[in-house]
Motif scaffolding. Structure first.
Motif, PDB file in Angstrom:
ATOM      1  N   UNK A  83      10.764  -6.745  -5.192  1.00  0.00           N
ATOM      2  CA  UNK A  83      11.328  -5.805  -6.162  1.00  0.00           C
ATOM      3  C   UNK A  83      10.636  -4.449  -5.979  1.00  0.00           C
ATOM      4  N   UNK A  84      11.296  -3.557  -5.278  1.00  0.00           N
ATOM      5  CA  UNK A  84      10.665  -2.285  -4.908  1.00  0.00           C
ATOM      6  C   UNK A  84      10.289  -1.443  -6.123  1.00  0.00           C
ATOM      7  N   UNK A  85      11.170  -1.375  -7.104  1.00  0.00           N
ATOM      8  CA  UNK A  85      10.884  -0.559  -8.281  1.00  0.00           C
ATOM      9  C   UNK A  85       9.691  -1.105  -9.057  1.00  0.00           C
ATOM     10  N   UNK A  86       9.672  -2.405  -9.255  1.00  0.00           N
ATOM     11  CA  UNK A  86       8.575  -3.034  -9.984  1.00  0.00           C
ATOM     12  C   UNK A  86       7.268  -2.912  -9.223  1.00  0.00           C
ATOM     13  N   UNK A  87       7.308  -3.167  -7.907  1.00  0.00           N
ATOM     14  CA  UNK A  87       6.090  -3.094  -7.100  1.00  0.00           C
ATOM     15  C   UNK A  87       5.572  -1.660  -7.003  1.00  0.00           C
ATOM     16  N   UNK A  88       6.494  -0.682  -7.000  1.00  0.00           N
ATOM     17  CA  UNK A  88       6.071   0.711  -6.970  1.00  0.00           C
ATOM     18  C   UNK A  88       5.342   1.079  -8.254  1.00  0.00           C
ATOM     19  N   UNK A  89       5.848   0.646  -9.390  1.00  0.00           N
ATOM     20  CA  UNK A  89       5.204   0.927 -10.668  1.00  0.00           C
ATOM     21  C   UNK A  89       3.805   0.334 -10.722  1.00  0.00           C
ATOM     22  N   UNK A  90       3.670  -0.900 -10.267  1.00  0.00           N
ATOM     23  CA  UNK A  90       2.367  -1.563 -10.259  1.00  0.00           C
ATOM     24  C   UNK A  90       1.398  -0.819  -9.342  1.00  0.00           C
ATOM     25  N   UNK A  91       1.873  -0.447  -8.160  1.00  0.00           N
ATOM     26  CA  UNK A  91       1.012   0.240  -7.188  1.00  0.00           C
ATOM     27  C   UNK A  91       0.601   1.619  -7.683  1.00  0.00           C
ATOM     28  N   UNK A  92       1.534   2.326  -8.337  1.00  0.00           N
ATOM     29  CA  UNK A  92       1.222   3.649  -8.876  1.00  0.00           C
ATOM     30  C   UNK A  92       0.164   3.574  -9.972  1.00  0.00           C
TER      31      UNK A  92
ATOM     32  N   UNK B 158       0.817  -1.209   0.000  1.00  0.00           N
ATOM     33  CA  UNK B 158       0.000   0.000   0.000  1.00  0.00           C
ATOM     34  C   UNK B 158       0.856   1.268   0.000  1.00  0.00           C
ATOM     35  N   UNK B 159       2.006   1.236   0.671  1.00  0.00           N
ATOM     36  CA  UNK B 159       2.851   2.419   0.821  1.00  0.00           C
ATOM     37  C   UNK B 159       3.916   2.566  -0.261  1.00  0.00           C
ATOM     38  N   UNK B 160       4.274   1.471  -0.931  1.00  0.00           N
ATOM     39  CA  UNK B 160       5.433   1.499  -1.828  1.00  0.00           C
ATOM     40  C   UNK B 160       5.267   2.497  -2.970  1.00  0.00           C
ATOM     41  N   UNK B 161       4.052   2.835  -3.332  1.00  0.00           N
ATOM     42  CA  UNK B 161       3.836   3.809  -4.412  1.00  0.00           C
ATOM     43  C   UNK B 161       4.380   5.184  -4.051  1.00  0.00           C
ATOM     44  N   UNK B 162       4.536   5.456  -2.755  1.00  0.00           N
ATOM     45  CA  UNK B 162       5.047   6.756  -2.310  1.00  0.00           C
ATOM     46  C   UNK B 162       6.566   6.764  -2.130  1.00  0.00           C
ATOM     47  N   UNK B 163       7.225   5.619  -2.278  1.00  0.00           N
ATOM     48  CA  UNK B 163       8.662   5.532  -2.063  1.00  0.00           C
ATOM     49  C   UNK B 163       9.400   6.232  -3.204  1.00  0.00           C
ATOM     50  N   UNK B 164      10.469   6.930  -2.871  1.00  0.00           N
ATOM     51  CA  UNK B 164      11.321   7.530  -3.890  1.00  0.00           C
ATOM     52  C   UNK B 164      12.472   6.585  -4.206  1.00  0.00           C
ATOM     53  N   UNK B 165      13.120   6.827  -5.340  1.00  0.00           N
ATOM     54  CA  UNK B 165      14.303   6.030  -5.683  1.00  0.00           C
ATOM     55  C   UNK B 165      15.358   6.131  -4.587  1.00  0.00           C
ATOM     56  N   UNK B 166      15.464   7.331  -4.023  1.00  0.00           N
ATOM     57  CA  UNK B 166      16.448   7.556  -2.966  1.00  0.00           C
ATOM     58  C   UNK B 166      16.134   6.717  -1.738  1.00  0.00           C
TER      59      UNK B 166
END
Length: 421
Positions: free
Chosen positions: A384-393, A343-351
């Motif tokens: 995979x944070x980057x992949x999961x962030x893209x899906x969540x976004x 639920x939160x990973x969409x708000x994560x930055x690359x940094x």
């Protein structure tokens, strides 16, 4: 060039009020009453005005430099006055793409001296950074400084401040230490949004994060540090060499600050966040675990925001139970954390992913035999944070298309109104 003039410093027992005037070109950056105050749990009637002026100067001097203005005051401590050149140079090096001018005009520079009687005082929020610094300097028996700077014109009841204050007092009692408690309006007396509208693009940062908060937080306890003859004020690092960013609280700035016979030290900069979790966990192995307060402006750890989650996972990666450190978690921990992280990973930055989450994954892989929740390992180590962030976004944008458009329109309208103020 604009002007900021400190007209009156009014002291009443444990409170100091500053009344100032500003030129018309700068008035838009301040609330109309032009008033800053600090309230302490110590009486300050015996503190010289040249020392009391330091918190006021600290809160407005970055704006003076940014707008090429002149700050005029009657008295100022010599050590602090001299350090301002180095502080300004440190800011200029941090922000080379914008020229910082402006100056301070002081009628009387006063030399204040004392023989230190207290070795250390530490800014203490109860969070991981502050607790790590406490563990590192606990043998110095530091005074614990806890602040709340979000009042308006006067102190009003705040559940967040009460929770922070009570936590700090309980912590101090546990280790037989003394508290310095400070309330102020340093976070609200300046209109940060107006400054950001004029300068954030040039600066590449916000007023509060890039220029204001470090000096505001550090200077607030200086009158008490002078009164109690403190040798050094410690401020815990928020960043590390893993991430070179502009920030108002940085060792290149903080370590330049001087006042009467005291100085400031930016502690723990060499440690990344997972290193600090290890300091906390290692200490708890031989002592009672320390409960940390992670959520900013919350009464307790919500256990669902990014900051809470990264601390929870970090503690787990070190082989400990987060509940021992102030996090209330359900029995089905692995499933619950998976849902919250998704639920939160969409708000994560690359940094954030790079300097926090990848390090947590690496530590958990290294310590996998010590992890108390084996079912969590089944999915987190390969997350995979980057992949999961893209899906969540993508999911978030599809489900919230209309609200997002409405919010963007509202923000644009608010910005237009702000520019007209």
């Amino acid at each position: 060039m604009g002007n900021i003039t400190l007209n009156k410093v009014y002291v009443d027992k444990n409170r100091v009020d500053y009344f100032f005037s500003v030129s018309s070109d700068l008035q838009k950056y301040f609330n109309k009453n032009n008033h800053l105050f600090f309230e302490y749990n110590y009486e300050i009637t015996d503190v010289p005005e040249s020392i009391l002026a330091i918190p006021f100067v600290s809160n407005v001097i970055p704006l003076t430099w940014l707008t090429n203005s002149t700050l005029s005051i009657t008295e100022l401590d010599k050590s602090f006055f001299n350090c301002l050149k180095e502080v300004k140079a440190a800011y200029q090096e941090m922000f080379p793409h914008i020229l910082l001018y402006g100056d301070v005009s002081v009628k009387k520079i006063v030399e204040n001296k004392y023989e230190p009687e207290v070795e250390a005082a530490a800014l203490f929020s109860g969070g991981l950074d502050a607790v790590t610094t406490f563990i590192r300097i606990k043998d110095k028996k530091p005074l614990l400084i806890t602040e709340y700077g979000w009042h308006q014109n006067d102190t009003n009841y705040s559940e967040v401040w009460e929770a922070d204050k009570n936590n700090a007092i309980e912590f101090a009692n546990r280790y037989n230490l003394e508290n310095v408690l400070i309330q102020s309006n340093y976070g609200t007396f300046i209109k940060a949004q107006i400054i950001d509208a004029d300068f954030s693009k040039k600066l590449g940062d916000t007023w509060w994060h890039g220029l204001h908060h470090g000096l505001a937080i550090i200077s607030a306890p200086i009158p008490i540090a002078h009164k109690l003859k403190v040798q050094c004020i410690y401020i815990a690092s928020s960043n590390s060499p893993l991430l070179k960013i502009s920030c108002a609280s940085d060792p290149t700035i903080d370590n330049k600050i001087k006042y009467s016979s005291g100085n400031v030290f930016h502690d723990g900069y060499e440690l990344n966040r997972q290193d600090k979790v290890k300091v906390l966990v290692d200490y708890s192995k031989n002592n009672s675990p320390i409960k940390v307060r992670v959520c900013f402006k919350n009464e307790y750890n919500c256990c669902k925001c990014e900051k809470c989650l990264r601390t929870i996972f970090g503690i787990i990666a070190e082989g400990m139970n987060p509940e021992e450190f102030g996090f209330h978690l359900p029995n089905n921990l692995s499933d619950d954390l998976k849902i919250k992280l998704d639920n939160e990973v969409k708000f994560f930055t690359d940094t954030f992913i790079k300097i926090y989450w990848i390090l947590i994954q690496s530590k958990m892989k290294e310590n996998h035999k010590k992890v108390l929740y084996p079912d969590l390992l089944d999915w987190f180590l390969s997350y995979n944070f980057l992949k999961e962030r893209q899906k969540a976004l993508l999911k978030y944008r599809v489900m919230n298309f209309l609200p997002i458009i409405k919010r963007k329109i509202r923000i644009k309208l608010n910005n237009l109104r702000t520019e007209d103020i």
